[in-house]
Structures are given as structure tokens and as C-alpha cells.
Design a protein around this motif. Structure first.
Motif, PDB file in Angstrom:
ATOM      1  N   ALA B  19       0.852  -1.192   0.000  1.00 46.70           N
ATOM      2  CA  ALA B  19       0.000   0.000   0.000  1.00 46.70           C
ATOM      3  C   ALA B  19       0.881   1.234   0.000  1.00 46.70           C
ATOM      4  N   GLY B  20       0.590   2.137  -0.885  1.00 43.07           N
ATOM      5  CA  GLY B  20       1.412   3.348  -0.965  1.00 43.07           C
ATOM      6  C   GLY B  20       2.256   3.380  -2.218  1.00 43.07           C
ATOM      7  N   GLU B  21       2.372   2.232  -2.884  1.00 49.09           N
ATOM      8  CA  GLU B  21       3.199   2.207  -4.090  1.00 49.09           C
ATOM      9  C   GLU B  21       2.589   3.026  -5.220  1.00 49.09           C
ATOM     10  N   SER B  23       0.420   5.524  -4.962  1.00 48.84           N
ATOM     11  CA  SER B  23       0.436   6.961  -4.673  1.00 48.84           C
ATOM     12  C   SER B  23       1.845   7.538  -4.864  1.00 48.84           C
ATOM     13  N   MET B  24       2.850   6.734  -4.532  1.00 48.55           N
ATOM     14  CA  MET B  24       4.226   7.200  -4.704  1.00 48.55           C
ATOM     15  C   MET B  24       4.549   7.408  -6.185  1.00 48.55           C
ATOM     16  N   LYS B  27       2.737  10.437  -7.545  1.00 46.40           N
ATOM     17  CA  LYS B  27       3.412  11.652  -7.064  1.00 46.40           C
ATOM     18  C   LYS B  27       4.594  11.995  -7.960  1.00 46.40           C
ATOM     19  N   TYR B  48      -3.473   7.284  -1.565  1.00 52.71           N
ATOM     20  CA  TYR B  48      -2.899   6.456  -0.500  1.00 52.71           C
ATOM     21  C   TYR B  48      -3.985   5.907   0.425  1.00 52.71           C
TER      22      TYR B  48
END
Lengths: 426, 141
Positions: B19-21, B23-24, B27, B48
Motif C-alpha cells: 500500500a502506498g506504491e 500513490s508514490m 506523485k 494512498y
């Protein structure tokens, strides 16, 4: 651009134009053009990976020649703590300090001593209420560069205090002028003995901005060769050292963080690991932490490309020499700080700023159009990331083509790729 | 709008670390396109939170981002359990996450409210037993 100086040089005749450094560079700053490696200076963060990986010793670090110390009447050595890890069976760092005086220096100021002071003031700084957490160490210049080109939201997290070498240089001058009133300022030459080429460019950059901290940066390997010839270790050396374990430990990954044991901290080293940690902070996926120590070199400063010994051996030696040393000499780390005062001299003159590499286009509409062109090109290219075109990945080549820096013809595999695809579809 | 870049990401539902990949990556993409930092930050938060929700509740899903000049659209879709009471789910602090999930620092019931707070439009389309699709828009000033 804030930082234009770099300390990586290429010996043209030795460079074969192979793809080792190309594919190792963490910021994709290298291209092979006209048969040899070229660095895009706005992307280079001085991590030294290309120097480490070059099979042909074509990449080298730039630093000052040892002889440059002769330009000064009063020569002061600033040994980085990593220097003590280069010698086998060293049980007293005073042997090294005595050696420095034998090879031509008149005086010395240990960077480890300044490191203890920086650790002490960092503790106080972390106690402040208005500080943006997690605070990221400012010691490794590579990290500062990486954050300034890639992480706009993290520039305010970087510790605004001078790294130990800066403070060692400042303090060394003050002490020398006090102890030797006969000296004029221009008589004094201050020389950092560095494990790391990034420090070379950092300190030269500072000088260019009017902040002459040191008068030269010497290679640890260069100084080591001279030291081993004079360090006989026959008689007990004079006690010259003014540092303890806390200062010495800055040489390895985790050392700086350990000094801040009253706070929750994390330490990572090696450029790939560092990027993973920075990505997590940027993405807010790290647990709550007060302090983050990051070193671009594997194992910390002992892993610098100008060091002689491999970082693991160096760290084991540092542990050995530590046994006979006090915990700290310049600060009482046993108590939590009772105030948050940090002297003005310790604060960096300039806060780090976000200085991104060139966007695809200054006009956002054009940038979007170009981005779509890149996507189309990526689908056409073979996705082999072989580097034969001179770009590290097919995507990087696509971007270069759209930016007008390369053409389709640079892809040597395209013809073969199309042939294979045709055969597959039949 | 003709100039739209479509970005697609699969959200792996098997581990929290994944989780977060998305959104990174989004970005980074938006930074390279020169979008304002505030817009990028809001989109990253919205995606995220969506990723976390998909990992906790729905065994993963997909995140699609349509990047236009004036607005950026985010579509998060999963085939998870669906949200029985959307109004309740939108309340701060309301969560159906298990004790275990909460102990690892997630499931505080701030996900949907946070997505709402950081976007200019948000529509939740959900059906119990079928899945949830959340469409959000962020206007680029």
C-alpha cells in the motif's frame, strides 16, 4: 542551479563506453555518448556509485593533491573518524594523530570531536516544539542533493545544523589563532582528510558561495599511504585525542543516530536503501520517528570510495579501538537536554531548497503532450533496458527522444525486436 | 479535454507494505509534469488512503488516474465486500477494521473523510457483496 560542482572525473582513454555505470546510477544521470560516459550535472548527486562500479578505472574521484598543504605556514589536519578504521590492530587513535604530525601537519582537530558537539546540539534541537519530524541528518552531502532534486516535501525536514567537518574547520581556526597569536589568518591552512568525494564538492561549493571552511580536501587513501610509513607504533604516543566513542561512531552507519538514543531514530546506508527510506517518509508510511540518519555509502562513511579498507573490516577495527575510549569527551550524553539552545555558529547559513531537474516542458500542456509521446515510444521500444543506445532504460531513451537528445536510430535492438514480434504474431 | 494521460496501477491486496506504491508513483509522475505541489500532495493522500482501504477491506483493487490540464480524476475500484452504510463510513473515526489491523496503525476511520477533505469532488458507488468504486476529482488552479 545551486550545486554545479561535481567530484567525479572521467579518464577518457580508459572509458570503453560500456553500460556498468549507466545502469548503476540512482538518478539516471549518465548517458553513453560518442563512445564514453557523460554525466548530466543537474542530476548527479555525487554518490560515487559510478566510481565504485567502473570495471576499467575510468571514473575517478577528484580531490586536492597532498602537496597543496605546503602552500600554508601552519597546516591543520581534520581527520574524519573513518580514518581510524583503516589500520589493523590499532588500539589507540593517538598513533594516527601522531602520524599526521609526522607527515607534515603542524596541528590537528578531530572531526570526531566536532561530531560530539553536533550530536549534543542535535539532541537539543530535537527537543524544540516547532521542529518538523522526522528530522533528517545533514551530514551526508549526497542525501542533501538527492532531497533537493527529488523530494520537495522533505527539504524542511533536513537538520539545519552544520555537519561535523564544517564545525571542526571553524573550531580549528579559532583554536589555532588563540594558541598562536603570532599567526595571521592567511597563514593557516585547514585540510579535511576525507573518505568521500561528495565532501570534496560540498566544501568547494561552500567556498564558491563565500564560505571558505577548508583550504583543501585530501583523499583518505592518499594520506593513509603516507601514514603507514611513519606509524611505527613502537613507543606509547602522546595523548592528543579529544574525542570519545560517540564521536568516533559517526564513521559508521547508525553512529550519529545512536548518539540521539533519547529519541526514536532510524539509520540506513547504501544509496538504494536510502531511497527506499526517503520514499517512505515522502509517502508518510513510516512510523513516527524523531530522527533519521542516512548515508549514501554502504556501511556509512567508512564505505566512502576514498577509504582504503572495506567498510566491514573498518567498522570492526573501530569497535576494537573504541574499547579503550571514554563514551564522550565533549558532551554529557547521560541526561536528556534541559534546554534547546543551539549557538548561531552551528546553524547552516542557507536552508536546503527544492531544485528539481528540468521538467519535460515549462508549459504544462506541452509537458502532457510530451508525456503521451513518451508513453507511445515506450510501447514501441523493446523493454530490454540493455543500455546499448546509451540510455539506462528504454523509458529513459523515450524521454531523451522527446527532449530532442536522442533518436529512434539509437536503439540497436529495435529491428530485431520488430522481427521477433512479427514471427510471434504469425 | 483532449490532453489526458491515463495512468493505471494495480493495488496488491496481499501485504500492507505494498500500500502506498501507487500513490508514490503518481506523485513522481505529477512532479515530472510540473503540477503544483499542493495538488500533488492532495492527490497522493487521496490515492494512498484508497490503497490502504483496498488492502484492509478488499484484497486489493485498481487505481486509475486521468491527468488533464485543468483537473485530475482518480478512480479507485475494488471487488471487495462493499460499504453497507456510506453515511456512517464517511464519519470520522468510524471503521469496521479488525483489532489486528487497528493495532498496526491502520483502520482509524479517517480514510474516507481524508479522501473527501483532499479532493474537490467525490462520488462513492458501492454495493454490498459486489464492490466499491470511488471517483474523485482535484481541480488544478
Amino acid at each position: 542551479m545551486a550545486n554545479i560542482r561535481h567530484s567525479v572525473a572521467l579518464t577518457l582513454e580508459k572509458c570503453k563506453g560500456c553500460t556498468h555505470c549507466l545502469q548503476r546510477c540512482p538518478t539516471e544521470a549518465i548517458r553513453i555518448r560518442d563512445g564514453h560516459a557523460q554525466i548530466t550535472t543537474t542530476l548527479c548527486i555525487d554518490c560515487g556509485e559510478c566510481i565504485r562500479t567502473c570495471t576499467y578505472q575510468a571514473k575517478r574521484a577528484e580531490y586536492d593533491p597532498f602537496e597543496c598543504i605546503q602552500d600554508y605556514k601552519y597546516k591543520i589536519a581534520l581527520p574524519a573518524p573513518a580514518l581510524y578504521g583503516q589500520f589493523d590492530h590499532l588500539d589507540d587513535i593517538n598513533y594516527v594523530l601522531e602520524g599526521l604530525l609526522k607527515i607534515g601537519f603542524d596541528d590537528l582537530f578531530e572531526v570526531a570531536q566536532a561530531a560530539e558537539l553536533v550530536s549534543g546540539y542535535s539532541q537539543r534541537y530535537l527537543q524544540r516544539e516547532d521542529v518538523k519530524k522526522p528530522v533528517i541528518s545533514s551530514a551526508c552531502p549526497v542525501i542533501g542533493r538527492l532531497i533537493s532534486i527529488r523530494y520537495p516535501d522533505l527539504v524542511a525536514n533536513v537538520l539545519p545544523l552544520h555537519p561535523p567537518v564544517d564545525m571542526a574547520a571553524k573550531l580549528a581556526r579559532i583554536v589555532a589563532l588563540k594558541e598562536h597569536p603570532e599567526l595571521k589568518e592567511e597563514d593557516i591552512g585547514v585540510f579535511f582528510i576525507s573518505p568521500c568525494p561528495a565532501k570534496v564538492s560540498y566544501l568547494k561549493d561552500e567556498a564558491e558561495k563565500g564560505r571558505q571552511l577548508v583550504d583543501g580536501v585530501l583523499s583518505m587513501g592518499d594520506v593513509y599511504k603516507r601514514l603507514v610509513q611513519v606509524m611505527k607504533r613502537e613507543e606509547k604516543p602522546q595523548p592528543r585525542s579529544r574525542t570519545g566513542c560517540i564521536g568516533i561512531r559517526w564513521a559508521g552507519s547508525g553512529g550519529e543516530a545512536k548518539a540521539l538514543s533519547k529519541h526514536r531514530h532510524l539509520a540506513a546506508s547504501g544509496i538504494e536503501n536510502v531511497i527506499r527510506v526517503l520514499d517512505s517518509i515522502d509517502n508518510d508510511t513510516l512510523p513516527d520517528l524523531d530522527f533519521i540518519e542516512l548515508n549514501a555509502c554502504p556501511g556509512g562513511c567508512v564505505g566512502g570510495v576514498l577509504a582504503v579498507e572495506n567498510p566491514f573490516v573498518a567498522r570492526s577495527r573501530l569497535l576494537y579501538v573504541e574499547k579503550n575510549m571514554p563514551q564522550a569527551v565533549n558532551w554529557d550524553f547521560s541526561k536528556k537536554p534541559t534546554n534547546t539552545f543551539v549557538p548561531g555558529d552551528y546553524f547552516l547559513e542557507e536552508q536546503l531548497t527544492y531544485d528539481p531537474p528540468q521538467a519535460l516542458d515549462d508549459d504544462r500542456r506541452q509537458a502532457l503532450v510530451k508525456r503521451m509521446q513518451i508513453e507511445r515510444l515506450v510501447n514501441e521500444l523493446p523493454s530490454l533496458d540493455c543500455g546499448a543506445c546509451g540510455a539506462p532504460t528504454c523509458r529513459a531513451l523515450a524521454e531523451d527522444i522527446v527532449r530532442g537528445l536522442a533518436t529512434h536510430d539509437d536503439c540497436l535492438m529495435l529491428g530485431k525486436f520488430r522481427q521477433v514480434n512479427k514471427e510471434r504474431s504469425v | 479535454m483532449s490532453d489526458i494521460i491515463q495512468l493505471h496501477y494495480d493495488v496488491d491486496g496481499t501485504d500492507f507494505a505494498a500500500a502506498g506504491e501507487a500513490s508514490m508513483k503518481i506523485k513522481k509522475e505529477l512532479r515530472s509534469l510540473g503540477f503544483p505541489q499542493d495538488v500533488i500532495r492532495r492527490i497522493a493522500i487521496a490515492v494512498y488512503e484508497g490503497e490502504i482501504n483496498m488492502v484492509i477491506h478488499a484484497d486489493g483493487g485498481t487505481a486509475d488516474v486521468n491527468v488533464g490540464l485543468d483537473e485530475i480524476e482518480i478512480i479507485l475500484a475494488d471487488t471487495g465486500p462493499g460499504i453497507p452504510d456510506v453515511e456512517k463510513a464517511m464519519q470520522k473515526g468510524w471503521s469496521t477494521a479488525s483489532e489486528e489491523v487497528r493495532n498496526s496503525g491502520f483502520g482509524a476511520g479517517m480514510g474516507l473523510p481524508n479522501m473527501k477533505k483532499n479532493t474537490d469532488e467525490m462520488v462513492i458507488d458501492t454495493e454490498v457483496g459486489v464492490g466499491t468504486t470511488i471517483r474523485m476529482k482535484v481541480y488544478v488552479a
